[in-house]
Design an enzyme around this catalytic site. Sequence first.
Site, mmCIF file in Angstrom:
data_model
loop_
_atom_site.group_PDB
_atom_site.id
_atom_site.type_symbol
_atom_site.label_atom_id
_atom_site.label_comp_id
_atom_site.label_asym_id
_atom_site.label_seq_id
_atom_site.Cartn_x
_atom_site.Cartn_y
_atom_site.Cartn_z
ATOM 1 C CB SER A 60 1.699 5.728 6.290
ATOM 2 O OG SER A 60 0.707 5.658 5.266
ATOM 3 C CB CYS A 82 -0.949 0.005 1.206
ATOM 4 S SG CYS A 82 -2.032 1.454 1.240
ATOM 5 C CG ASP A 83 1.981 3.090 3.704
ATOM 6 O OD1 ASP A 83 0.906 3.636 3.409
ATOM 7 O OD2 ASP A 83 2.262 2.708 4.846
ATOM 8 C CB VAL A 84 5.968 0.625 -1.244
ATOM 9 C CG1 VAL A 84 6.632 0.444 0.110
ATOM 10 C CG2 VAL A 84 5.155 -0.601 -1.629
ATOM 11 C CB VAL A 85 2.068 1.264 -4.889
ATOM 12 C CG1 VAL A 85 3.123 0.264 -5.280
ATOM 13 C CG2 VAL A 85 1.004 0.614 -4.010
#
Length: 657
Positions: free
Chosen positions: A436, A395-398
């Site tokens: 996050s 999720c956060d990394v994209v």
Amino acid sequence: MALIIDFLVICILIGGIWLFREPRKARIGNLAAAFAMLCAFLLVLYRFGIVDGWTVTLSLIAGTIAGYAVAIGVSMVQIPAMVAFQNGAGGAAALFVSLIELMRNPNTGWIIMGSGLLGLAVGSLTFSGSMIAGAKLAGRMRQSPRILPAHDRLVLATAAALLVVGAVSFSVPAGVALILYLGLILLAAVLGVLFSIRIGGADMPVLISFLNAMTGVAAALCGMVISNQLLIAFGATVAASGSVLTYLMCKAMNRNILRVVWPRGREDEPKEKTGVIAFPWQKVGTDATQAVNTGPEDRLEKAVGLLRSAQTVIIVCGYGMALAKAQHGVAELAQKMTELGKDVRYAIHPVAGRMPGHMNVLLAEAGVDYDMLVEMDEINPRFETTDLVLVIGACDVVNPAAIEVEGTPISGMPILMAHKAKQVICCNLDSNPGYSGVENPLYEAENATLLLGNADKTIHQLLAALADGTSQGTAAAEEKSQDAASEAVKALAGAGSVVIIPGYGMALASAQFQISELAALLSQNGARVRYAIHPVAGRMPGHMNVILAEAEVDYEDLLEMDEANPLFTETDVALVVGACDVVNPAAIEVEGTPISGMPILSAYEAKKIIVCNLDENPGYSGVSNPLYENPKTILMLGDAKASAMELISSLRSTGEV
């Protein structure tokens, strides 16, 4: 002599750590580092003598049994938490050794005394901080930052008290010293807790790396206390490598280390949203859940269609894949797509997972070829031309909000640009924000298809659907392959001149002997057969020459590039075997690629081109090869040795030669 032995042991340790850079060699590196530690342990026993042999023996047995039990019982998902725990154990060991030495030698010099006190403080801080990190990683504590009232003042007050107690400890009687030492340990432990609890899950890789460096510092200080130069060197090495890794993690996340350990935030709860953020790729006139509300069967059918039609696929893995234990299914799906002729790569974000390299290890466990893993900086330019991105538990990394929205916990963090691909399939548990706490607008994008639920179950549904619909495609592919082989045999049988272009793929397939046999067969048929050697074919100068010499190819038949290129326009067949970049016309026709301007072998000028490569994927440069689409080209894809054997068998059985 002792210094030479110590130097050799230190070199073994550094060499082992150096091997960690490459996953294929990491196992050897780990064994080398462990061997260095064992040598250091034995040297200490030899030089200082064993006071109680039974204590040492029982400790070794207990430690071996405990280590083996932990290694067997811990899954890959639990590895980050285990690393944090082991890191804390290292800090505790330094703490106890420093305490024992300070109590045993209360009247030691200022340097040793100062090192011992620092060893107490750093060891205790590392222990408590690592325990908090381990609890967060294991899900025993909330992942989000925990900020107490007046948190900054508490940190400053604890640090000040720590300095005061440490300073006073230099000048107190031995009877009072133990109380101050224990106070120092307690204050450092509190500081470690205050330091770690306000670092959230998104910054956990930075925290782990930082604590690793601190453990190295504690070990080096411990070495100074006991005057052991090996321990000093080993601790300094760990501290240096941990510091470098911390820097790299901060750089990868666009973080300032001071802002990670000293966050600006003062509130424990997230702020209430003040409005809706709109992105150009989001669906107009829809709410955040409309994309999810279409039927799961429809979404699955659409996803299967996208997988079948895509020619280039990038897989993005995240911690959700680890939790679902879906890595084996993902590797199987990637293998299936590769067999269907698709170009498949894995995009690796530096902080995917819960510690540096977590995704690499998970995928290696599933047998994924390391060459398929591409780091963020290298893969990001490819997303815009990629047909499909498959997001697995990430999720956060994209999350595009990281680069489009200010003031969030991930603002400014570099991401994998999955949203720029033509189509995106997200196989996540749900559409909730990641660790996050920042909502991901990718889920609302026009080009996104959400397959929500357990990632492992979803991947196996995709595999089953692909298997049901590929039987006809497999038969068609086999028929196409047979047609290509038949066409290649006719071209070779009628050729008066043949130039063979060997590449690294030939070496990997160990096909040089079959190629030599094929060349001899064509020569018997009256063809003039020679080999064109590119200067950088293979992995070192002269690599192809040596491999062909091994197959007893006459050196007189080898042509260097400048000599071979003028011959191609008059050559009947150029036979490419496991080569790509060295015959890629894009090098001379397209600007701005990694091979632009590189001289190539002009195989494209031959009257016919036969390519015996594993697949149509780009070579190591990552640049697609237009030679494969040339009307003069015959593609015999698959193992180069098998292709050569098929050509030899067909030429003999049909009587063409």
